[in-house]
Design a protein around this motif. Structure first.
Motif, short mmCIF file in Angstrom:
data_model
loop_
_atom_site.label_atom_id
_atom_site.label_comp_id
_atom_site.label_asym_id
_atom_site.label_seq_id
_atom_site.Cartn_x
_atom_site.Cartn_y
_atom_site.Cartn_z
N PHE A 17 0.89 -1.15 0.00
CA PHE A 17 0.00 0.00 0.00
C PHE A 17 0.93 1.21 0.00
CE2 PHE A 17 -4.10 1.22 2.50
CZ PHE A 17 -4.34 2.23 1.62
N ALA A 18 1.11 1.91 -1.11
CA ALA A 18 2.17 2.94 -1.20
C ALA A 18 1.60 4.28 -1.62
CB ALA A 18 3.24 2.50 -2.18
N THR A 19 2.29 5.35 -1.25
CA THR A 19 1.87 6.70 -1.61
C THR A 19 2.12 6.98 -3.09
OG1 THR A 19 4.02 7.41 -0.81
CG2 THR A 19 2.19 7.63 0.69
N TYR A 20 1.64 8.15 -3.53
CA TYR A 20 1.71 8.49 -4.96
C TYR A 20 3.16 8.51 -5.45
CZ TYR A 20 0.20 10.57 -9.36
OH TYR A 20 -0.05 10.78 -10.69
N ASN A 48 -3.90 -8.78 -15.70
CA ASN A 48 -3.73 -7.51 -16.39
C ASN A 48 -4.78 -6.53 -15.91
OD1 ASN A 48 -2.93 -5.48 -18.09
ND2 ASN A 48 -3.08 -6.69 -19.96
N ARG A 49 -4.33 -5.29 -15.70
CA ARG A 49 -5.23 -4.27 -15.17
C ARG A 49 -4.92 -2.91 -15.79
NH1 ARG A 49 -4.43 -2.52 -9.15
NH2 ARG A 49 -5.25 -0.42 -9.29
N ILE A 50 -5.95 -2.20 -16.19
CA ILE A 50 -5.84 -0.81 -16.63
C ILE A 50 -6.06 0.08 -15.41
CG2 ILE A 50 -6.74 0.97 -18.15
CD1 ILE A 50 -5.40 -1.30 -19.62
N ASN A 51 -5.20 1.07 -15.22
CA ASN A 51 -5.25 1.86 -14.00
C ASN A 51 -5.23 3.36 -14.30
OD1 ASN A 51 -5.06 1.56 -10.96
ND2 ASN A 51 -3.36 2.98 -11.33
N LEU A 52 -5.91 4.12 -13.46
CA LEU A 52 -5.93 5.58 -13.56
C LEU A 52 -5.50 6.16 -12.22
CD1 LEU A 52 -6.74 8.22 -15.10
CD2 LEU A 52 -9.00 7.97 -14.05
N ALA A 53 -4.58 7.13 -12.26
CA ALA A 53 -4.16 7.83 -11.05
C ALA A 53 -4.03 9.32 -11.37
CB ALA A 53 -2.83 7.29 -10.54
N ALA A 54 -4.22 10.15 -10.37
CA ALA A 54 -4.13 11.60 -10.57
C ALA A 54 -3.72 12.28 -9.28
CB ALA A 54 -5.47 12.16 -11.05
N LYS A 55 -3.05 13.42 -9.41
CA LYS A 55 -2.72 14.23 -8.23
C LYS A 55 -2.88 15.70 -8.58
CE LYS A 55 2.24 15.00 -8.89
NZ LYS A 55 3.55 15.06 -8.21
N GLN A 67 -5.78 7.20 -6.48
CA GLN A 67 -4.94 6.10 -6.96
C GLN A 67 -5.76 4.83 -7.10
OE1 GLN A 67 -1.38 5.88 -4.29
NE2 GLN A 67 -2.30 7.72 -3.41
N ASN A 68 -5.23 3.91 -7.90
CA ASN A 68 -5.80 2.56 -8.02
C ASN A 68 -7.24 2.55 -8.50
OD1 ASN A 68 -3.39 1.42 -7.07
ND2 ASN A 68 -4.05 1.65 -4.94
N ASN A 89 -13.46 -13.03 -13.56
CA ASN A 89 -13.18 -12.10 -12.47
C ASN A 89 -12.71 -10.74 -12.95
OD1 ASN A 89 -10.63 -12.73 -13.35
ND2 ASN A 89 -10.01 -13.82 -11.50
N ASP A 90 -13.15 -10.33 -14.14
CA ASP A 90 -12.87 -8.96 -14.56
C ASP A 90 -13.84 -8.02 -13.84
OD1 ASP A 90 -14.95 -10.15 -16.13
OD2 ASP A 90 -14.91 -8.40 -17.43
N GLY A 91 -13.41 -6.78 -13.62
CA GLY A 91 -14.27 -5.84 -12.93
C GLY A 91 -13.53 -4.62 -12.44
N ILE A 92 -14.28 -3.72 -11.82
CA ILE A 92 -13.74 -2.46 -11.31
C ILE A 92 -12.92 -2.70 -10.06
CG2 ILE A 92 -14.37 -0.20 -10.35
CD1 ILE A 92 -16.87 -0.31 -12.13
N TYR A 93 -11.78 -2.00 -9.97
CA TYR A 93 -10.87 -2.13 -8.84
C TYR A 93 -11.03 -0.93 -7.91
CZ TYR A 93 -6.66 -3.39 -6.30
OH TYR A 93 -5.79 -3.75 -5.31
N ALA A 94 -10.65 -1.13 -6.63
CA ALA A 94 -10.87 -0.14 -5.58
C ALA A 94 -10.14 1.19 -5.82
CB ALA A 94 -10.46 -0.70 -4.23
N MET A 95 -10.53 2.18 -5.06
CA MET A 95 -9.95 3.52 -5.16
C MET A 95 -9.29 3.90 -3.85
SD MET A 95 -11.81 7.11 -6.15
CE MET A 95 -13.01 7.02 -4.83
N THR A 96 -8.15 4.58 -3.96
CA THR A 96 -7.44 5.11 -2.79
C THR A 96 -7.38 6.63 -2.89
OG1 THR A 96 -6.09 3.12 -2.56
CG2 THR A 96 -5.26 5.13 -1.53
N ILE A 97 -7.74 7.31 -1.82
CA ILE A 97 -7.62 8.76 -1.73
C ILE A 97 -6.40 9.07 -0.87
CG2 ILE A 97 -8.72 10.89 -0.95
CD1 ILE A 97 -11.41 9.48 -1.29
#
Length: 254
Positions: A17-20, A48-55, A67-68, A89-97
């Motif tokens: 579990f890591a920071t940005y 395989n996973r497609i991921n979006l992150a922003a700051k 994140q995530n 088991n494809d599907g939406i993955y959790a979000m980290t603030i």
């Protein structure tokens, strides 16, 4: 062992579990968005996973991040078609603030909040709320050579009568920017140590496990707004299990 099961269920590019990131927060009203593809494998298993992150830096020295946010395309044994059947088991993955505050030129405080929003197809019923708190040390040793490091602790709250033990994370990365060609290579290391026992229905269920991860990567700045990144990580241990991860990303700054 519980974290190993969670990792296989929910593929991460890094074992923890890591920071940005580990480096200075930067100027106010600046931000970036990163879109990435993360391919993880070991022996006969792959995902395989497609991921979006922003700051975004809301004020000087204060950064908030998402994140995530992602979509798991697959996570299965590669022999599914030949020797066994595997679930869809494809599907939406959790979000980290997350948030980071740089209170000294070399020190940053960080807090991440993991929200239990992952699709049941990805993790099943187990999807705990989590917190990660860290202190970061960052310094430019010589022009364009940056060192970033982090000491952090993560807590996963009880869910479905399962409570993971507290884990300590120590990690560091060294980046060097070759300004003439806009290229920044890096190398990093991470050590994870479980400090307390896992619990199932209130009973101890093992603990005292470790994980060691190494990574190398590079970023190429196309211009001031766009960049591309690639990162390769090797992770070994009994905390999260053995895996290799290749990540490719496209970065948009604003």
């Amino acid at each position: 062992m519980l974290k190993k099961i969670a990792l296989v269920a929910a593929v991460a590019a890094s074992a923890s579990f890591a920071t940005y990131n580990f480096f200075p927060v930067g100027d106010a009203n600046k931000g970036e968005v990163e879109i990435s593809d993360n391919y993880t494998w070991h022996d006969h298993w792959s995902a395989n996973r497609i991921n979006l992150a922003a700051k975004y830096n809301v004020i000087q020295n204060l950064e908030i991040s998402l994140q995530n946010i992602g979509y798991q395309i697959w996570n299965e044994d590669d022999r599914c078609d030949d020797t066994k059947s595997c679930p869809d088991n494809d599907g939406i993955y959790a979000m980290t603030i997350g948030a980071r505050y740089q209170f000294l030129p070399i020190l940053i405080g960080a807090l991440d909040i993991r929200l239990p929003l992952t699709s049941e197809d990805v993790t099943g019923d187990y999807d705990p709320f989590g917190l990660y708190a860290a202190i970061q040390f960052t310094k430019e040793f010589i022009p364009n050579l940056w060192f970033g490091s982090e000491l952090g602790f993560d807590w996963m709250f009880e869910d479905e009568k399962v409570e993971e033990g507290v884990t300590m994370t120590i990690q560091a990365e060294l980046d060097y920017t070759i300004a003439a060609i806009g290229l920044t290579p890096w190398i990093g290391i991470e050590f994870d140590k479980q400090l307390t026992e896992d619990k199932i229905d209130g009973n101890d269920a093992g603990g005292d496990e470790n994980q060691l991860t190494f990574w190398v990567g590079a970023q190429y700045d196309i211009n001031q707004m766009f960049a591309v990144k690639v990162n390769f990580a090797i992770s070994n241990g009994d905390l999260y299990g053995d895996s290799n991860t290749l990540k490719g990303a496209f970065l948009i700054r604003f």
